[in-house]
Design an enzyme around this catalytic site. Sequence first.
Site, short mmCIF file in Angstrom:
data_model
loop_
_atom_site.label_atom_id
_atom_site.label_comp_id
_atom_site.label_asym_id
_atom_site.label_seq_id
_atom_site.Cartn_x
_atom_site.Cartn_y
_atom_site.Cartn_z
N SER A 148 -31.29 8.13 36.92
CA SER A 148 -30.51 7.80 35.71
C SER A 148 -31.34 8.19 34.50
O SER A 148 -32.57 8.32 34.60
CB SER A 148 -30.26 6.28 35.67
OG SER A 148 -29.76 5.90 34.40
N TYR A 161 -33.04 -2.44 36.55
CA TYR A 161 -32.37 -1.17 36.87
C TYR A 161 -33.25 0.01 36.41
O TYR A 161 -33.47 0.96 37.17
CB TYR A 161 -31.01 -1.14 36.16
CG TYR A 161 -30.18 0.10 36.39
CD1 TYR A 161 -29.36 0.22 37.50
CD2 TYR A 161 -30.19 1.16 35.48
CE1 TYR A 161 -28.59 1.35 37.72
CE2 TYR A 161 -29.43 2.29 35.67
CZ TYR A 161 -28.62 2.39 36.79
OH TYR A 161 -27.85 3.51 37.00
N1 LIG Z 1 -21.96 5.75 36.13
C1 LIG Z 1 -22.99 5.97 35.35
O1 LIG Z 1 -22.88 6.00 34.12
C2 LIG Z 1 -24.37 6.22 35.95
C3 LIG Z 1 -25.36 6.73 35.10
C4 LIG Z 1 -26.61 6.99 35.64
C5 LIG Z 1 -26.87 6.81 36.98
N2 LIG Z 1 -25.88 6.30 37.79
C6 LIG Z 1 -26.21 6.16 39.21
O2 LIG Z 1 -25.32 6.95 39.98
C7 LIG Z 1 -25.18 6.39 41.28
C8 LIG Z 1 -23.70 6.33 41.66
O3 LIG Z 1 -23.06 5.39 40.81
P1 LIG Z 1 -21.53 5.50 40.36
O4 LIG Z 1 -21.52 5.68 38.90
O5 LIG Z 1 -20.82 6.46 41.21
O6 LIG Z 1 -21.08 3.99 40.65
P2 LIG Z 1 -19.99 3.34 41.62
O7 LIG Z 1 -20.15 1.88 41.46
O8 LIG Z 1 -18.67 3.98 41.36
O9 LIG Z 1 -20.47 3.79 43.08
C9 LIG Z 1 -21.60 3.24 43.72
C10 LIG Z 1 -21.30 3.13 45.19
O10 LIG Z 1 -22.49 2.68 45.87
C11 LIG Z 1 -22.10 1.71 46.83
N3 LIG Z 1 -23.26 0.86 47.15
C12 LIG Z 1 -23.93 0.03 46.31
N4 LIG Z 1 -24.91 -0.58 46.95
C13 LIG Z 1 -24.87 -0.17 48.25
C14 LIG Z 1 -25.61 -0.47 49.41
N5 LIG Z 1 -26.63 -1.35 49.37
N6 LIG Z 1 -25.31 0.16 50.55
C15 LIG Z 1 -24.28 1.06 50.60
N7 LIG Z 1 -23.52 1.37 49.55
C16 LIG Z 1 -23.81 0.76 48.37
C17 LIG Z 1 -20.97 0.95 46.15
O11 LIG Z 1 -20.20 0.18 47.07
C18 LIG Z 1 -20.20 2.08 45.50
O12 LIG Z 1 -19.25 2.63 46.38
C19 LIG Z 1 -25.89 5.04 41.24
O13 LIG Z 1 -27.16 5.14 41.84
C20 LIG Z 1 -26.02 4.77 39.77
O14 LIG Z 1 -27.10 3.92 39.48
C21 LIG Z 1 -24.64 6.00 37.31
#
Ligand SMILES: NC(=O)c1ccc[n+]([C@@H]2O[C@H](COP(=O)([O-])OP(=O)(O)OC[C@H]3O[C@@H](n4cnc5c(N)ncnc54)[C@H](O)[C@@H]3O)[C@@H](O)[C@H]2O)c1
Length: 255
Positions: A148, A161
């Site tokens: 991130s 985080y």
């Molecule tokens: N959305 C943003 O703005 C953003 C920005 C920077 C980084 N991220 C990172 O991107 C990645 C994906 O996030 P996203 O935005 O798609 O969010 P999201 O919440 O849509 O998807 C995350 C997925 O991970 C699954 N998950 C969480 N913990 C888990 C576990 N212990 N075991 C198995 N599955 C698990 C959830 O059930 C969900 O399906 C994450 O690592 C997040 O930190 C997101």
Amino acid sequence: MRLKDKVAIITGAGSGQGKAAAKLFAKEGAKVVIAEWNEEQGKQVEEEIKEEGLEAIFIQTDVSDEVKVKSLVDQVMDRYGQIDILFNNAGIGFSSKSKYTMASLLKTPFDDWNKVLNINLNSVYLMSKYVLPVMIDQNRGSIINNSSLNGILGVKGADAYSAAKGGVVALTRVMAVDYGKHNVRVNCICPGAIDTPMIAEVLQNKDIANNYASGPLRRVGQPEEIAYAALFLGSDESSYITGLIMPVDGGWSAQ
Ligand SMILES: NC(=O)c1ccc[n+]([C@@H]2O[C@H](COP(=O)([O-])OP(=O)(O)OC[C@H]3O[C@@H](n4cnc5c(N)ncnc54)[C@H](O)[C@@H]3O)[C@@H](O)[C@H]2O)c1
């Protein structure tokens, strides 16, 4: 068919960026393993991919649980006998703030701190620990870690985080150095604000939404825009790239 004949494990592929990557990787010829702890979402993505005549399998996994991670890797090896790509994408953020505190250090209880690090950082260690021996044996593999901007910039408001995501960046670099001799590449994506369920609630706040959209490209990103970066890093097109920390953030970190 940029991933023809490759087997790709994508963690957290039941939603957001992981789901977009699962669909794109399958379209590009990969056999996709959806490693997700939410059964309903994981099955749904598997079905959507299969409906297109493409290959995917959902294996319910909590990526912060060593027994489940080992079992996942065993099941994938029994079925396919190879693992070419590991996208360590699963994570929790603002959408889980009712469960775990997303706040500055002084406001973060130790228990919540540990849980956020466990899911967002220890998971990358665990998945890599069980997949790396396979990739070393094969003398090929690509690991992509989803960090991130919080991992490289001082973004306020979710310190556990940020610490976890900073750890993912450091781990990416040292893994790239350690395992390059086995032709295993390890790279890291640092997304800016991406329109997924993780930040949907936060985006309801107009001030925050406007701030997120104030980078050079003047908008938040879409999950497919992360999936395309992961596709490049997972494919042989990036065969000389390892240890890269790649912001995909509409230019936010360039400001
Ligand atoms: N959305 C943003 O703005 C953003 C920005 C920077 C980084 N991220 C990172 O991107 C990645 C994906 O996030 P996203 O935005 O798609 O969010 P999201 O919440 O849509 O998807 C995350 C997925 O991970 C699954 N998950 C969480 N913990 C888990 C576990 N212990 N075991 C198995 N599955 C698990 C959830 O059930 C969900 O399906 C994450 O690592 C997040 O930190 C997101």
